[in-house]
Structures are given as C-alpha cells and as structure tokens.
Motif scaffolding. Structure first.
Motif, PDB file in Angstrom:
ATOM      1  N   PRO A 141       5.401   7.215   1.792  1.00 26.54           N
ATOM      2  CA  PRO A 141       6.683   6.505   1.690  1.00 26.54           C
ATOM      3  C   PRO A 141       7.417   6.371   3.020  1.00 26.54           C
ATOM      4  O   PRO A 141       8.123   5.394   3.238  1.00 26.54           O
ATOM      5  N   GLY A 142       7.266   7.332   3.906  1.00 27.50           N
ATOM      6  CA  GLY A 142       7.982   7.283   5.179  1.00 27.50           C
ATOM      7  C   GLY A 142       7.273   6.512   6.282  1.00 27.50           C
ATOM      8  O   GLY A 142       7.703   6.556   7.439  1.00 27.50           O
ATOM      9  N   THR A 143       6.217   5.814   5.944  1.00 28.69           N
ATOM     10  CA  THR A 143       5.459   5.064   6.951  1.00 28.69           C
ATOM     11  C   THR A 143       6.358   4.075   7.683  1.00 28.69           C
ATOM     12  O   THR A 143       7.112   3.315   7.057  1.00 28.69           O
ATOM     13  N   ASP A 144       6.280   4.077   9.010  1.00 33.54           N
ATOM     14  CA  ASP A 144       7.027   3.120   9.820  1.00 33.54           C
ATOM     15  C   ASP A 144       6.232   1.814   9.835  1.00 33.54           C
ATOM     16  O   ASP A 144       5.280   1.651  10.601  1.00 33.54           O
ATOM     17  N   VAL A 145       6.608   0.903   8.944  1.00 39.21           N
ATOM     18  CA  VAL A 145       5.853  -0.330   8.739  1.00 39.21           C
ATOM     19  C   VAL A 145       5.768  -1.149  10.026  1.00 39.21           C
ATOM     20  O   VAL A 145       4.681  -1.589  10.434  1.00 39.21           O
ATOM     21  N   ASP A 180      12.195  -7.161   7.268  1.00 45.29           N
ATOM     22  CA  ASP A 180      13.127  -6.306   8.002  1.00 45.29           C
ATOM     23  C   ASP A 180      13.679  -5.175   7.146  1.00 45.29           C
ATOM     24  O   ASP A 180      14.362  -4.280   7.654  1.00 45.29           O
ATOM     25  N   ASN A 181      13.418  -5.236   5.821  1.00 44.08           N
ATOM     26  CA  ASN A 181      13.929  -4.200   4.924  1.00 44.08           C
ATOM     27  C   ASN A 181      12.935  -3.959   3.788  1.00 44.08           C
ATOM     28  O   ASN A 181      13.219  -4.229   2.619  1.00 44.08           O
ATOM     29  N   PRO A 182      11.739  -3.450   4.111  1.00 44.19           N
ATOM     30  CA  PRO A 182      10.740  -3.229   3.061  1.00 44.19           C
ATOM     31  C   PRO A 182      11.188  -2.232   2.006  1.00 44.19           C
ATOM     32  O   PRO A 182      10.751  -2.306   0.851  1.00 44.19           O
ATOM     33  N   ASN A 185       0.815  -1.208   0.000  1.00 40.16           N
ATOM     34  CA  ASN A 185       0.000   0.000   0.000  1.00 40.16           C
ATOM     35  C   ASN A 185       0.852   1.264   0.000  1.00 40.16           C
ATOM     36  O   ASN A 185       0.380   2.332  -0.409  1.00 40.16           O
ATOM     37  N   ILE A 186       2.092   1.161   0.426  1.00 36.70           N
ATOM     38  CA  ILE A 186       3.047   2.256   0.210  1.00 36.70           C
ATOM     39  C   ILE A 186       3.388   2.325  -1.281  1.00 36.70           C
ATOM     40  O   ILE A 186       3.421   3.401  -1.881  1.00 36.70           O
ATOM     41  N   ARG A 187       3.605   1.162  -1.878  1.00 32.75           N
ATOM     42  CA  ARG A 187       3.947   1.083  -3.302  1.00 32.75           C
ATOM     43  C   ARG A 187       2.932   1.822  -4.172  1.00 32.75           C
ATOM     44  O   ARG A 187       3.313   2.526  -5.124  1.00 32.75           O
TER      45      ARG A 187
END
Length: 432
Positions: free
Chosen positions: A366-370, A417-419, A358-360
């Motif tokens: 874009p800066g959302t802390d997943v 760990d690295n979206p 959903n960031i994509r």
C-alpha cells in the motif's frame, strides 16, 4: 597552364557534386522518414526480442518482415516466439548473452514486476525499461457458451448468480488470464469487481498462455477468460463461446502491451536503442493504416508467427466485432491502435494505473511510491529522442508524460496525481 588547372579542377568538382547529389537522392529514397541522419551508429548489429502470438506484437513482426530493422542499422535483430509470459520473464532474466532475450513485446505491468523482483526467482530485481507502448485497446473478455442465457455483456453482475450456483454445487468457477498482475489479470479483475464479483473469493483465477485459451475453453477447463486477439475472435469463429465485452469498453483507448528492454542493455547500447525504437515506430505507423490490415493479417497468420487463419485476425483489426452472442457490429472504434491517438507514446500516467491496480490486489505494498517507481522504469525521454530523429510530426509527440485523469465505464476516475483517492473509491479490493 594555370587556365588548364582551373578548368580541370572545376570539372572534377562538377563530377563530384553530381555523384554526391545522386547519392543523397538515393539515400532519401531509401530513407523517406529522414532516419539516415549524421549521428553515431548503433553499438551492436541486433538484439534478441521475444513476442507472444498476439496481434499487439504486430509492430515487431512487421518491422522484421518489412526490413525496417535492417533499414535503421540493426540487420541482426531476432524476433522469437515465447511459449508464455512466464517464459518471456525467464528469458529476460537470462539476457541475450546467456541465450535468453534482451527485450520483448510485453504486458505493460510486467517490467515493473520484474524491476521490483515481485515475479523473479528469489525475488531478485531485474532492472527494466519501457521504451514505447505497442498498442491501445482490442483485448477481450470471453465467456463459455454455457453462460449465453445470462445475457452477460459489459455488466458482469449477470454472471453472479450463475457462478454462485456452480460453486454451491461443489464445482470450481475458473476465470483465466495470462499472467498474475499483468494487463489481462487487471482487466478481468476490474470487470468482475465492477459487477460485484470478488475475483479473490467468488472465482478462481488461473494462468493460461494466450495461444492455449481457446483449446482450454473447448474442453471445459474454464468459465471465462481475458486475452488479446486473435484468440477471442477464434473462439467465436469456432462457436465455443462468446465475447462479453472488449477491454476498450471498460476504458476506451487504454494502454496494453509495451516494448520492454533490460535496463542494462539500454544503458550499454543507447544508439541501438534509439534506432530500434525508430524501426518499431515506423512499423506502428504502417500497421495503423486501414489499407494494410489485410496484408498484416496474412503476415501474422503465417506458420512462423501465429499459425492461424488470417480470418481470425483481420475482423477485429478493422473494428468489425462478432461478439458471438447475436451482436455483430461493423466498424467500431474498438479496433487496435498502433499509432493513432498517440498509441506509441509510453505515458507515465498509464503506467501509474497499472502499478496502482497492483496495489489494489496486493501485489505491491500500500505504501508504494507510484511516481518514483514509474520514473525508474518508464523511459519516455528515449521515445522523444527517437521520434525527433525519425521526423515524427509534432502533433504525434505529447507535450506531457501524463494524460491526466482517466474515466472508466463504471464511472470510477483515476487521477495519476492522487492514486490513493482512486483506491479509496473502490469497493472490492485486497488492500483496505
């Protein structure tokens, strides 16, 4: 006198012990899972739950039909059909006290969209909690019969020329999904983009409730759709279109629906939330047994639930897939999993992928802390508590809330760990 009293007490003790033993035996027979434990009872007698007519709602329906909610101390659970995912959202916003619902069979990303206010009126956040996953696999991407000649299957690029030609002639190419930012939206976007078709530019994505997909395809309102069962199978059975691929072919053992509840209900009713989970877990175990698939298809097909012929449900429940384009494969591993492969456990790493996708596509910034967002909504800790009390085998309880890296059909790898690295690897996307 003393001897008489001692003899009398002993006799009463024996009778009492016998009665207690009989009661314990009866309880064990009624609660073979060991659910009848010495613990505080539920704070309420029930909860209002919503569902959409999709096979992956089976756990809620089976729990109701088989009396599992009653067994675990929730005799007043209501399981009510929702017209669409939008209606599910609206009724969750209302809450059970205001004639809405407090929980639902729900698209896994939808609680995150509600929790952040992305899809609610005036963008007002509605705190949500995911307590369990309801299934893995068994959604489908289906295409209108007009495109059979393209040979499109897992490779969506075979549609690119046909779609471009239709647009050049001044006609709109419509691809339907069930809710913006939901699972079906993300599956069909992933599939199109992997084939070089931009879902934002090359086609129009439209929202259609699951039970209306087949009727809309029949009258030519769409070129393709993504939805859960039984609607892909019904499409094929009616000869209206064909299934290009199942979503399990995109990502094997992918997560799909969840048990989503209002967070305030969970916080106010922790014991009820636990026994609700226990009832649904038992239903998932029952639903997963191959010998129960025919009965389950009959139950789901009933008028009060799906109102469809059981034959539209049972085939893909067993992994028998008639794609409708000449492929008819028996016994595949793409059938819906309700319990096996730790299907019920709400892995945080799975939710991280939904948030990242959903960031994509621009729903989340874009800066959302997943990780932070997933930790707020995903309550895998409650699942573990319920599983322990239910007596779930240790092998069915994951040691970690992460399943680690996931690999998709086109070779893309998602590392929870690295979206950011995953997003960087994608060519077609909204965010740069």
């Amino acid at each position: 006198m003393t001897r008489f009293v001692k003899t009398s007490i002993t006799r009463r003790a024996i009778l009492k012990t016998s009665a207690t033993a009989a009661l314990v035996s009866a309880v064990k027979a009624a609660f073979p899972s060991g659910a009848f434990a010495a613990a505080p009872g539920p704070e309420v007698k029930g909860i209002k739950l919503g569902y959409i007519a999709l096979t992956d709602a089976a756990a809620l329906i089976v729990a109701k039909e088989k009396g599992l909610f009653d067994k675990h101390g929730l005799p007043e659970v209501e399981v009510t059909k929702q017209a669409s995912w939008g209606a599910t959202r609206d009724n969750l916003v209302l809450g059970g006290a205001a004639n809405g619902i407090d929980g639902a069979h729900i698209l896994s990303p939808l609680p995150y969209l509600m929790h952040t206010g992305k899809v609610t009126q005036n963008n007002k956040p509605v705190p949500m909690a995911i307590l369990a996953r309801l299934n893995l696999d068994s959604q489908g991407i289906s295409v209108a019969a007009d495109y059979a000649g393209t040979g499109v299957e897992l490779d969506a690029s075979k549609l690119k020329e046909a779609f471009a030609k239709k647009k050049a002639a001044g006609n709109e190419v419509k691809v339907a999904m069930t809710f913006p930012g939901g699972t079906h939206d993300l599956w069909v976007r992933y599939w199109l983009a992997a084939g070089g078709i931009d879902p934002n530019k090359d086609v129009s994505t439209i929202v259609v409730p699951p039970p209306q997909m087949v009727a809309n395809m029949k009258v030519g309102n769409m070129d393709a759709f993504c939805v859960g069962e039984p609607w892909n199978e019904q499409l094929v059975n009616q000869g209206i279109g064909f299934t290009a691929c199942t979503t399990g072919e995109l990502w094997k053992h992918h997560p799909e629906k969840a048990l989503g509840l209002r967070a305030d209900w969970v916080e106010s009713n922790p014991n009820a939330a636990k026994v609700l989970l226990m009832a649904i877990m038992e239903a998932q175990q029952w639903a997963d047994k191959m010998e129960n698939k025919e009965e389950m298809a009959d139950i789901l097909g009933r008028r009060q639930w799906f109102n469809v012929p059981p034959k539209d449900v049972v085939g893909r429940l067993k992994g028998d897939i008639n794609y409708g384009n000449g492929r008819n494969i028996k016994g595949t591993d793409f059938y819906m999993k309700f319990w096996r492969d730790q299907a019920s456990f709400p892995f945080k790493s799975h939710d991280a992928w939904f948030v990242t996708e959903n960031i994509r596509w621009g729903t989340f910034a874009p800066g959302t802390d997943v990780k932070k967002l997933v930790d707020q909504v995903n309550r895998e800790d409650l699942w573990r508590d319920a599983a322990k009390e239910l007596g779930v085998a240790a092998s069915d309880i994951p040691a970690s809330a992460s399943r680690g890296k996931e690999t998709f059909f086109d070779g893309k790898i998602f590392d929870p760990d690295n979206p950011a690295a995953y997003l960087d690897s994608l060519t077609i996307k909204t965010v740069s």
